[in-house]
Scaffold this active site. Structure first.
Site, PDB file in Angstrom:
ATOM      1  CE1 TYR A 135      -3.719  -2.539   0.622  1.00  0.00           C
ATOM      2  CE2 TYR A 135      -4.806  -0.133   1.160  1.00  0.00           C
ATOM      3  CZ  TYR A 135      -4.816  -1.496   0.578  1.00  0.00           C
ATOM      4  OH  TYR A 135      -5.906  -2.221   0.704  1.00  0.00           O
ATOM      5  CG  ASP A 250     -13.930  -6.363   2.121  1.00  0.00           C
ATOM      6  OD1 ASP A 250     -13.749  -5.426   3.227  1.00  0.00           O
ATOM      7  OD2 ASP A 250     -14.525  -5.674   1.099  1.00  0.00           O
TER       8      ASP A 250
END
Ligand code: IPM
Ligand code: MG
Length: 365
Positions: A135, A250
């Protein structure tokens, strides 16, 4: 105590309104100050994370965050996209430890896409490293390939990296969290392929030597994804890197019936934190009054517990949420036959009422 309230985009403002309502009914003395963030801030001032918003977040004792993002900003240069606001807050506030609990409320066992017996009683905690990995790794960008399968053509690249201190500190967070719950940590990596994650595995193993009372095992991320849908209750605490944690959290969220139920906390080394629902801005349902505010309300409870030292107030919110679920109230994402469908505001009001009722109970006794 000062709380920075950053509603953001899509359903962010609607769900944050409900959490604020819940905080206000607790009768604690907070100062709440709002500021624009994400696409909303871009519209207002040309930047997704304006200086004033960042300053407010830095000065506050905790940050309550809604969500950012909308497809309409996909064409903007990356530094101007709404997602940069949350990534910037994580980076500038040093929020390296992300807690994403996945708890299946008994009342919602049937809302899960898995068989009820697989998720009944589920209580796992994903601890995601939040300020490193691919990231944030540099360099990244586009260029003309000099080697690889197609030299001379356009290519894009990112850098996956973790330093020893980054892995050590998140490993400590995970082992300490496990001590307060089931005493087991599963470190998720891809050590069979990636150098970064062989190093991750080695360092986590070293840190584990200081926690002989905690059980540690290692799992490759592909297997972890499979185990999450096969036998999720086998996990206690999962610790993993930024990218794998994004994906696995998720998946874990859906086990609980709806991603609309999942709170999260992102903490710095002093337990100052940013609290946000695990779900996104859901622009497709924004403004319709149907979004589930419970993840944000439960995030406010985590904020009271982790950053504001108000564990009893946190308990009261969590009990109130459980009470409204028991009463059969459901936003559309968790609705099933025989339950009562409500909108965002009604759900928030019901939580407020449940808190008020218990408050009266306390005063009477
Ligand atoms: C999350 C989100 C963010 C992430 C996005 C909005 C940048 O998916 O918090 O999981 O990828 O971390
Ligand atoms: Mg995500």
């Amino acid at each position: 105590m000062k709380i920075a309230v950053l509603p953001g985009d899509g359903i962010g403002p609607e769900i944050v309104d409900e959490a604020v309502k819940v905080l206000k009914v607790l009768d604690l003395s907070f100062e709440l100050e709002s500021a624009p963030v994400g696409g909303a801030a871009y519209e207002a001032s040309g930047h997704p994370l304006p200086e004033a918003t960042l300053d407010l977040a830095k000065a506050a004792d905790a940050v309550l965050f809604g969500a950012v993002g909308d497809w309409k900003y996909d064409k903007l240069d990356r530094p101007l996209r709404p997602e940069q606001a949350i990534l910037g807050l994580r980076k500038h506030l040093g929020l390296f430890a992300n807690f994403r609990p996945a708890i299946c409320y008994e009342q919602l066992t049937h809302a899960s896409s898995l068989k009820p017996e697989l998720v009944a009683g589920l209580d796992i905690l994903i601890i995601r490293e939040l300020t490193g990995d691919i990231y944030f790794g540099q360099p990244r960008g586009r260029r003309t390939a000099v080697d690889g399968h197609f030299p001379g053509t356009e290519e894009a690249f990112d850098t996956m990296r973790y330093s020893r201190p980054e892995i050590e500190r998140i490993a400590h967070v995970a082992f300490q969290a496990a001590r307060k719950r089931g005493g087991r940590v599963t470190s998720v990596d891809k050590a069979n392929v990636l150098e970064t994650f062989q190093f991750w595995k080695d360092v986590v193993t070293e840190v584990h030597a200081q926690y002989p009372d905690v059980q540690l095992d290692h799992m490759y991320v592909d297997n972890a994804a499979m185990q999450l849908v096969k036998a999720p209750k086998k996990f206690d605490v999962i610790v993993t890197g930024n990218m794998f944690g994004d994906i696995l959290s998720d998946a874990a969220a859906m086990l609980t019936g709806s991603i609309g139920m999942l709170p999260s906390a992102s903490l710095d080394k002093n337990n100052k934190g940013l609290y946000e629902p695990s779900h996104g801005s859901a622009p497709d349902i924004a403004g319709k009054g149907i979004a589930n505010p419970l993840a944000t309300i439960l995030s406010a409870a985590m904020m009271l517990r982790f950053s504001l030292n108000q564990p009893q107030a946190a308990d009261r919110i969590e009990s109130a949420v459980s009470a409204v679920l028991s009463a059969g109230l459901r936003t559309p994402d968790i609705w099933s036959e025989g339950t009562h469908k409500v909108g965002t505001r009604e759900m928030g009001d019901a939580v407020v009422d449940a808190i008020v009722k218990t408050t009266k109970g306390i005063t009477k006794s």
